[in-house]
Structure formats: C-alpha cells, structure tokens
Scaffold this active site. Sequence first.
Site, PDB file in Angstrom:
ATOM      1  N   GLY A 117       5.622  -8.272  22.479  1.00 12.16           N
ATOM      2  CA  GLY A 117       6.563  -7.624  23.346  1.00 12.16           C
ATOM      3  C   GLY A 117       5.923  -7.535  24.701  1.00 12.16           C
ATOM      4  O   GLY A 117       5.199  -8.480  24.995  1.00 12.16           O
ATOM      5  N   LEU A 129       2.172  -9.024  14.127  1.00  9.03           N
ATOM      6  CA  LEU A 129       3.621  -8.744  13.821  1.00  9.03           C
ATOM      7  C   LEU A 129       4.429  -9.038  14.856  1.00  9.03           C
ATOM      8  O   LEU A 129       5.613  -9.425  14.285  1.00  9.03           O
ATOM      9  CB  LEU A 129       3.546  -7.225  13.582  1.00  9.03           C
ATOM     10  CG  LEU A 129       2.932  -6.567  12.297  1.00  9.03           C
ATOM     11  CD1 LEU A 129       3.090  -5.040  12.265  1.00  9.03           C
ATOM     12  CD2 LEU A 129       3.139  -7.120  10.705  1.00  9.03           C
ATOM     13  N   ASP A 179      14.468   2.494  26.993  1.00  9.45           N
ATOM     14  CA  ASP A 179      14.034   0.963  26.452  1.00  9.45           C
ATOM     15  C   ASP A 179      14.799   0.873  24.953  1.00  9.45           C
ATOM     16  O   ASP A 179      13.877   0.156  24.326  1.00  9.45           O
ATOM     17  CB  ASP A 179      12.756   0.564  26.543  1.00  9.45           C
ATOM     18  CG  ASP A 179      12.522  -0.851  26.579  1.00  9.45           C
ATOM     19  OD1 ASP A 179      13.442  -1.696  26.889  1.00  9.45           O
ATOM     20  OD2 ASP A 179      11.441  -1.292  26.411  1.00  9.45           O
ATOM     21  N   VAL A 181       1.577  -6.655  18.721  1.00  6.36           N
ATOM     22  CA  VAL A 181       1.437  -5.836  17.668  1.00  6.36           C
ATOM     23  C   VAL A 181       0.692  -6.253  16.371  1.00  6.36           C
ATOM     24  O   VAL A 181       1.222  -7.533  16.047  1.00  6.36           O
ATOM     25  CB  VAL A 181       2.731  -5.178  17.409  1.00  6.36           C
ATOM     26  CG1 VAL A 181       2.543  -4.030  16.164  1.00  6.36           C
ATOM     27  CG2 VAL A 181       3.495  -4.406  18.513  1.00  6.36           C
ATOM     28  N   LYS A 239      -0.768  -1.362  18.373  1.00  2.00           N
ATOM     29  CA  LYS A 239      -0.126  -2.044  19.448  1.00  2.00           C
ATOM     30  C   LYS A 239      -1.386  -2.199  20.530  1.00  2.00           C
ATOM     31  O   LYS A 239      -1.851  -1.155  20.966  1.00  2.00           O
ATOM     32  CB  LYS A 239       0.922  -1.154  20.112  1.00  2.00           C
ATOM     33  CG  LYS A 239       1.651  -1.467  21.396  1.00  2.00           C
ATOM     34  CD  LYS A 239       2.804  -0.562  21.854  1.00  2.00           C
ATOM     35  CE  LYS A 239       3.225  -1.019  22.867  1.00  2.00           C
ATOM     36  NZ  LYS A 239       4.330   0.259  23.450  1.00  2.00           N
TER      37      LYS A 239
END
Length: 810
Positions: free
Chosen positions: A504, A501, A620, A509, A523
């Site tokens: 990061g 998906l 974040d 993910v 994740k």
Amino acid sequence: MKNQNKMLLLMVYTFLFCSMPTLSTQNTFTAIAPNQFMQFGDTLVSAAGRFEAGFFNFGDSQHQYFGIWYKNISPRTIVWVANRNTPAQNSTAMLKLNDQGSLIILDGSEGVIWNSNSSRIAAVKSVTVKLLDSGNLVLKDANSSDENEDFLWESFDYPGNTFLAGMKLKSNLVTGPYRYLTSWKNPQDPAEGECSYKIDIHGFPQLVNSKGAKVLYRGGSWNGFLFTGVSWQRLRRVLNFSVVVTDKEFSYQYETLNSSINTRLVLDPYGMSQRFQWSDRTQIWEAISSRPADQCDAYDLCGINSNCNGESFPICECLEGFMSNRFGGCVRKTHLNCPDGDGFLPYTNMKLPDTSASWFDKSLSLKECKTMCLKNCSCTAYANLDIRDGGSGCLLWFGNIVDMRKHPDVGQEIYIRLASSELDHIKNTRNLKRVRTVAGVIAFIIGLSVLVMVISAYRKKHGYIRKLFHKKEKEDDDLATIFDFSTITNATNHFSNRNKLGEGGFGQVYKGIMLDGQEIAVKRLSKTSRQGSEEFKNEVKMMATLQHRNLVKLLGCSIQQDEKLLIYEFMPNRSLDNFIFDTTRSKLLDWTKRLEIIDGIARGLLYLHQDSTLRIIHRDLKTSNILLDVDMIPKISDFGLARSFMGDEAEANTNRVMGTYGYMPPEYAVHGSFSIKSDVFSFGVVVLEIISGRKNRGFCDPRHHLNLLGHAWRLWIEGRTLELIADISYDDVISSKIIRFIHVGLLCVQQKPENRPNMSSVVFMLKGENLLPKPNEPGFYAGGDDTNSTKSSSKKCSINEASISLLQAR
C-alpha cells in the site's frame, strides 16, 4: 384601393389585438382588493418582504400553480400551493376575489379550478387578500387593521407538505381530524401524495407519519414537555413548541425564539419528515432533524410487548416477563392473576408505546392511576400524562404494548403490569446478577493482580513486553504488546517476497507464522513512508481500544531503529478488492454474501462513529482496506489516518489532506473539511463498487465519460439501475434488495454532507422495507455529454489507489 386595403388590415389587427387576453405587466401587490386580479408574473409580497406569492411552474411544464415561497431565498422554496391538485393548463390563469368574497383561480375556458369556499364572508362588507410575514395567506375584513384578528379564511388552515412557524396542526376530538400535512406526489408534482403527518386522535392523541392507513413512524404522545418519541434537545434552543389539549380539540404548533430564523418542516413523498433551517453563512437549507432518525423509529419494528434499543445488539428485546413467539413479538411467560395477584415493573427513559388503545385523565395522580389500572383486568400499563412539576395526570394502556423504545435523550417512566410471581422471579434474578457481578469484579481484580505480577516477572526475564510510548508526568500512557523484531523477522522468513500479501501507500504487508503456529499479518512501514511516528502511534492507540467483529484485531507492534511493524490477526481471504475486481474470484461472491459484506462494513462504521468509546473517523475507507476472514466476514483495517473526537465534536478541518482519491468526498478533497459524513461518502463508493464489480477510479463509461458514481447516477435517473449490477446471476427476490443497496449507496455519495445519512440510518435502510428518500446528484458528477469536461474525462481515470498525504487543501 391601397388605402382601403390598409384600412381593412388595420381594422383586422385592431380586432385581433382587442380579442387577445390582457398580458400581465408583472405587478407587485401588497394586498388584493375585490376589483383586482393576479396573473402569471404578478406577485403578492408580505409587509416585511419575507414571503412572496404568485403563479409558478416547474421547469418547462405548462402547468401553472399559485403558491407561496420565501422571497429572498434562492433557489425558490415553495411552502404552500393553492391549486395543488388542479393545475392551470395555460398562462391565462387568474387569481381574484369573486362576488361572494371567496378567493378563486380561473383557467380560461375551464372556469373556476380552485375556490377557497370562504363561508364566513357573507357578513363582511369589504374583503381583502394579504400575505403575512409568517407565510400565511389570509382573507380579512378590509376595514380592520388588526393583524391578529380571527381571519375569514387562511392558508394555514389548509397545509400542504410544509409546516411553518405559527401554523397549527389540529384534530377535532368530536368531528374527526383535519389540518395535517400531506406529501407531494414527487418534487415536480405538488398534488396530494400518499403520506401524511398528523395528530391521530384515537385514544390519547399522538403525532404520526403515515402512508395511507399504515403508520410509518410515530412521534408519540405529548407529555407536557415534548412528544415522547422525538429528540428535541437541539431544537428547543431555537424553537418553542406548544400543545393544547381540551375535551374538543388537540392542537400543536411551534414558534421561533428568534424572528430572523427561517425554518420549516417538510414531509417528503416517502413519508420522512425533515426540519430545515436556512443558513446565511452557507446559503443552503441545513437539515437539523429528521424522522426516522434511526432503526428504532420504524413503527412496531420489534413486534408487540418488546423494547427497541438502538444502543444495544441486537436492538430488539422482549420486555422482562415476556418471551418471543414464532409469530413475531413477545408473549407473557406467566398469565396475569387479576385482580389481586399482579404488580408493575418500571421502565425509565422510554418512548411511551402507541396510545391509540389508551385512556387518559388529567386530574388523577400517579398513585390513583396505579390503583385504577389494577382494578381493570384489561389494563396492561400506566404512566403520568404530564411530566412537568413532578408529574400529573393518568395514562392507561390496554392490551399489547406496541412500539416502545429506549428514548435517545429525554424519555419517560412507564409501569408494565406483570403477575406477582413473575415480578418475584425478576427481582431474584436481578439480585443474583448483582452478586455475580460483584464476584466477577473481585475475581477480575485478583486475576489482574496476578497477571501484573506475572508480566512484571516476565518483563524482567525476557523484555518481551514493555511500555511503548514513554510520556513523563502524563496519566494517559498507553501499554501495547511489543514483539521482538527478530521474532517477527523469523515469522515472516525475513520478509520474503513469498510471504508478501500486498503493498500500500505506507509499505508492505507480509504473512507470518509464530513459533506456536499462530498466523499473523505484518504491516511493515516503509522507511520512506509518509506515515511517521505520529501516524504509527495513532494506529496503535486507536486499534488497542477498538473491539468489534467487523474491525481487524491488532495483536501488537514492533519497533527497532527505523523499522516500525504492526502485527494483526491474519485474514486468510485477504482484502475485498482481490475478489470483486478479479474476473475469476468475483464469481465466488454470490449476492447474498456481497450484501452481507456491505451490511458488515456498515455495522463496523456505525461502531466507529457511534458506539465506540471515542467517535472515530476512518478517513481512508476503501475496498483494499476491507479484509475478509475465513468465513468471509468483512473487517475494516488500516487506521493510520483515523481521527478521534471527544464529546459532541463531529467535524474538523485540515491543511494536510490524506486519503485515497476516488473515495474522498468533495468537501475533504477540496477544502480539507472532514466529518463522519466523509466516511459515509467512502462507504457509498465501496457499496457501488461491490455491486458493480468496477472501480470508481478506473472506470469511465464510453458514452458520457463519467466515473462510476456518475454512471450509477445516470442509470438511476434513466430507470436502468439493473444495468449497474455485476454479471453474477440473481433472481427477482434478490434484485429488489440489490436495488435497495444501490439506492442507499447513492444516498451516501451525495454532494453535500448534510444530505448524506448517518451510519445508524444506513444500517436501518439496508435492513428495512420502508421507502427511502430520493437521492440527489453524487459528488464529482459532471453530467451531460461534454467529453472535454475536466471532471469526467476518461483521461482522468486512474487505477492508482495508494493512500496520499501532504496535499494542501485548496
């Protein structure tokens, strides 16, 4: 001939010189006598050098004002202006005592432009002007040495927008109100604005903020200890408040408990009142209180016969025995049966309702107060007038209950009138709820016992659920659902790229489908990721305790050797940045949906900061960490960097700066200092990105080389705010809402944390119709046209938004 010409020229120069106005020699006075005057550059200083008075102007303006300011505080902080409505037009302005002993300001050919009109001076032979260390400019008998005398005239009797210690706000109960604060028109114009901060003398006197005749916020009535609508728990540590109530007058003042404290209350042009205290450590004015403090501070927010509770959702509810009607507010379910069929329902810890339609008596007891209310069929509620020493006095309300709320700390008890039949119904309903609650607890205990037995048996057979973190001799062990690594591997088709998906700073993910058909998001932390075991544990613990519709739900985790997996509910619409920064998909988000998304993110943050068990700072927050479910409801995700606080903790420092450039506030990026206001800054960036459709780090306007925050600020101050809005059609109705959201976004990204609103105020401002405070420059704003600026150069623009860590705070 030459000598005659020289003599003639000398005579002309002499005539011109003598005809010129006398220039100020910048004298410093400790007092002004009848034969003295002050001009621009001269100053009058208080005895201890705390305050200073003189003529001043704003920037390059030619308008001259005579005012008072703190002598040793920079930048200059004006606390009072004499000729606020009639500025002098040139530098020939002069302040002096006239022949009648009044203080006047002369403006060249214009004559007298301001006069103190001191009517009591006729009986005094000699008058002098002094500035006291309280900031009070006074006219006094020159032959008297008493600093506490009954002055002939004093500036404290004519306040502007600032309320100083020792000043009194008074309302004459016989002849009408006077002595109250009035706002400036704007920060560069001290003329009387539309807003006021005063004592309303209708009914029992109460403190109100108004715009013209419209009440904006209500501090409430005085109960002997505090105004019932003000949270003063912190203020009472440094200030002593006092109120005097007589048959003829109501007065309110405060004093500092430490004479070295510099504090002031300021009414801004929008009707907001803020209290500031000077910090010798930071050398700034720190805001220590403000009104409105939250949504419920807005006057009559929920309508008549209702209660506003900022800690509940929804925040507005009808009083018990009342129901909502289509005209707004609430009406009785059962009509009163006066005089013999009514009773009272108590409410505790409340801000008392509007007292403008009330009656009071200092001598009656609470029991006598109840009897008097029952005898009057128009009486709808009663309470003690004074809560000290067990309570005394009587306060009665007539007609509808207006602007009542749950108090944030020290509230008061009030008794609301209801028909006896309605009281019986409420009593029976409460008893039934208690029975159901007890039954529910018993059922829960039984169910939990059965569940524990089932889990125990299942653990023995499958080892599917086990303890995540084993901590010997600790009472705070956490249990989390552990998925077998093979189960997740199969669900994600062995972490196939087709299932990926996104990616990061801490890993990838993937989408997965469990055997029962449930869709999940996995994740997978990279083996080289900087998110170690502590961050992993932190995210699991954090997410296990958080439950809110605007937070993504953690289903469990999986650990196998170096593999660390987090399993979340699947968000079919992925992350927000996939929409707002994509030319095609951005068209799918109309303005109604965009504003709803912003509101949802705000409510999620409010839950983290205020309503969850622990105070959580996300650290974040960014558009890629906002996920969208099937209904496009936003959900905040990725809590690997989040920090929790206990009790009254609100801020911390770190040498390990972690987060994402472009969303980090200045105090965190530079000094490693973070607080709930850090998340507020990040939220402001997200708001401006959603509305503009542009990334903060990746955008540079071609002319000024500013990032998105600087660009938005420049458009704001130049009155071109609509140019920031993304190219999506909108009408006039929605445009005003969009501009309001931009305004709130700019308030959130201000340079100093103390100038940013908290999230409860943000939620209120997004939904409200009230005027908002004026924003200051945003953080990381270079300004100007300097294309070589290291802060704003286009060379510094970046689209890299991966989370970073291990940076040392400078």
